[in-house]
Scaffold this motif. Structure first.
Motif, PDB file in Angstrom:
ATOM      1  N   GLY A  65       0.846  -1.074   0.004  1.00  0.00           N
ATOM      2  CA  GLY A  65       0.030  -0.002  -0.055  1.00  0.00           C
ATOM      3  C   GLY A  65       0.962   1.261   0.233  1.00  0.00           C
ATOM      4  O   GLY A  65       0.542   2.221  -0.687  1.00  0.00           O
ATOM      5  N   LEU A  66       1.872   1.433   0.814  1.00  0.00           N
ATOM      6  CA  LEU A  66       2.954   2.433   0.993  1.00  0.00           C
ATOM      7  C   LEU A  66       3.444   2.650  -0.470  1.00  0.00           C
ATOM      8  O   LEU A  66       3.466   3.822  -0.825  1.00  0.00           O
ATOM      9  CB  LEU A  66       3.690   2.596   2.072  1.00  0.00           C
ATOM     10  N   GLN A  67       3.739   1.558  -1.122  1.00  0.00           N
ATOM     11  CA  GLN A  67       4.410   1.741  -2.426  1.00  0.00           C
ATOM     12  C   GLN A  67       3.728   2.059  -3.356  1.00  0.00           C
ATOM     13  O   GLN A  67       4.227   3.015  -4.152  1.00  0.00           O
ATOM     14  CB  GLN A  67       5.177   0.271  -2.544  1.00  0.00           C
ATOM     15  N   LEU A  68       2.462   1.850  -3.391  1.00  0.00           N
ATOM     16  CA  LEU A  68       1.611   2.234  -4.590  1.00  0.00           C
ATOM     17  C   LEU A  68       1.111   3.614  -4.248  1.00  0.00           C
ATOM     18  O   LEU A  68       0.607   4.351  -5.162  1.00  0.00           O
ATOM     19  CB  LEU A  68       0.260   1.273  -4.653  1.00  0.00           C
ATOM     20  N   GLU A  69       1.380   4.089  -2.965  1.00  0.00           N
ATOM     21  CA  GLU A  69       0.754   5.539  -2.650  1.00  0.00           C
ATOM     22  C   GLU A  69       1.533   6.214  -1.653  1.00  0.00           C
ATOM     23  O   GLU A  69       1.235   6.282  -0.533  1.00  0.00           O
ATOM     24  CB  GLU A  69      -0.708   5.326  -1.937  1.00  0.00           C
ATOM     25  N   PRO A  70       2.892   6.475  -2.150  1.00  0.00           N
ATOM     26  CA  PRO A  70       3.689   7.203  -1.430  1.00  0.00           C
ATOM     27  C   PRO A  70       3.530   8.492  -0.992  1.00  0.00           C
ATOM     28  O   PRO A  70       4.028   8.874  -0.207  1.00  0.00           O
ATOM     29  CB  PRO A  70       5.055   7.130  -2.477  1.00  0.00           C
ATOM     30  N   ALA A  71       2.463   9.105  -1.682  1.00  0.00           N
ATOM     31  CA  ALA A  71       1.821  10.335  -1.057  1.00  0.00           C
ATOM     32  C   ALA A  71       1.451  10.413   0.078  1.00  0.00           C
ATOM     33  O   ALA A  71       1.398  11.443   0.892  1.00  0.00           O
ATOM     34  CB  ALA A  71       0.963  11.145  -2.093  1.00  0.00           C
TER      35      ALA A  71
END
Length: 457
Positions: free
Chosen positions: A416-422
């Protein structure tokens, strides 16, 4: 490369004229008529995988395929071959406590890509100084870690290692699709995702799969490399190949210490140190697979320590001269099971071929003429194999509620964090890069939870 389930492959019958005892002996030196073809086969099996990380990192930085000046990319390609050969010699010949003295092939590691790409993304060749300096520090840590391999193995069951390898494969798939569609630089242009791009990538995939399952001998072993050649010929027929970079390239080149400079970056160093821990686990798995599958015995502590030590020293040495981190290559472990020959001297022959190729810039210049979509077809296959090899490792896990929770939470947070780094936009740079890498948070969460949560009755 990720540890593939080579340990489940039965050893093949030895070649004609070689006894089973000789085939299982790492110190046996076959006749050159046998050693040279088998050595070439090892190089062909790892060639594309060895070069792909350098090409991907250069592309992420902005001086990759299609750049006006390909000289830095050519240099990275040359160093990838040269230091893969040198690191392999460390493993096969050994230098004191460094090296397993087993037929282990070294090459540039996919595991570090999730850390390397954020370091250099869009920053040009200048960002390579921080990357190679961090790789030097990480390699030294990796070498020091080799003395502790026997003490940390208990904390790394297939649940942890399989998840980490799965995250490596998942984090690379976006790159494979981008390359197949025309490359990152083509995003937003009419050429991106065109039928011509997917025709080239699809041709490589189909040729590779056809050769792998219907070919025999070298045609099957080197299926990815031959598939790239088929795609390259089609691209040339379509007018997509330019040899302009080959003429100016020299015939001989020596490596240059700190070619990209020296720059300390805390986030980069921490990332390389943590990923070095993951890479050491891959090497342990490869050594155990080759000893149990081909020699019919357990790996010794000296072999494990030597293998991980060579990984670290090879990575540090590569970094000094501007090359990518090194690790053992699992596809070559599987190749030994197929050929039935465990001689380390066969791999030494292949290593010498890599060293010679690494000193000839014309070789690297020819490689840079490959259209990026052709390379994309090759990495689509390779990155998919990384993920599927993780499933083979995870098949050994007992899937009770405890393990499912550990796996699910680690996968959810890391992916999840990789797909949504923002989502971490307000976090400091160092922890943000580490937490959005995908691989590192997965490893840390799974490792910690597996140690602290009680086992189910």
């Amino acid at each position: 490369m990720a540890t593939i389930a080579a340990d489940v492959l039965p050893a093949a019958s030895p070649p004609q004229g070689m006894t089973p005892e000789q085939a299982r002996d790492p110190d046996y030196f076959p006749p050159l008529s046998t050693a040279v073809p088998l050595g070439i086969q090892h190089v062909l099996a790892m060639f594309v995988s060895n070069l792909a990380p350098a090409i991907i990192v250069a592309g992420a930085a902005g001086f990759g395929f299609g750049s006006p000046d390909p000289s830095e990319l050519i240099y990275m390609i040359q160093m990838s071959m040269l230091f893969a050969g040198i690191a392999t010699l460390m493993q096969t010949i050994g230098f004191g406590p460094i090296g397993a003295r087993l037929p282990l092939v070294q090459g540039t590691s996919f595991a570090y890509l999730s850390v390397m790409i954020p370091i250099v993304a869009g920053k040009g060749v200048g960002a390579m100084a921080a990357l190679t300096t961090a790789a030097l520090c990480g390699g030294l840590f990796h070498a020091a870690l080799s003395r502790m391999v026997g003490r940390i193995r208990f904390a790394l069951p297939p649940l942890v290692t399989g998840l980490v390898v799965l995250m490596i494969g998942l984090s690379l798939m976006r790159i494979a699709v981008q390359y197949s569609a025309g490359g990152p630089t083509a995003i937003g242009t009419p050429a991106y995702g065109s039928g011509q791009s997917w025709l080239l990538a699809g041709t490589v995939v189909l040729a590779t799969m056809g050769l792998k399952f219907f070919g025999r001998g070298i045609w099957s072993t080197a299926s990815v490399l031959i598939g790239l050649m088929v795609g390259y010929l089609l691209a040339a027929a379509m007018g997509r190949v330019s040899l302009a970079a080959v003429g100016p390239a020299g015939w001989f080149m020596l490596p240059m210490p700190f070619h990209f400079g020296f720059e300390l970056s805390a986030s980069a160093i921490i990332g390389f140190v943590l990923t070095g821990f993951v890479s050491s686990i891959e090497s342990i798995g490869d050594v155990e697979a080759i000893c149990e599958g081909s020699a019919g015995r357990r790996a010794t502590d000296r072999e494990l320590i030597g293998a991980v030590g060579a990984d670290g020293v090879g990575t540090a040495l590569s970094a000094i001269f501007g090359a990518m981190p090194n690790t053992t290559f699992s596809q070559n472990v599987g190749l030994i099971a197929i050929t039935g020959v465990m001689s380390r001297h066969v791999v030494t022959v292949g290593a010498l071929l890599l060293v010679v190729s690494g000193l000839l810039p014309k070789v690297g210049a020819v490689i840079t003429t490959i259209p990026i979509e052709v390379l994309g077809g090759g990495v689509l296959v390779m990155f998919g194999m990384v993920a599927s090899s993780a499933l083979a490792m995870l098949s050994k896990v007992e899937w009770n509620q405890r393990n499912m929770l550990i796996f699910g939470l680690a996968l959810s947070v890391s992916l999840g964090l990789q797909l949504e780094p923002a989502a971490l936009a307000y976090m400091a740079e160092t922890p943000r890069i580490l937490l959005t890498s995908g691989v590192l948070p997965a490893a840390i969460i799974a490792l910690v939870l597996n140690l602290v949560l009680p086992k189910e009755a």
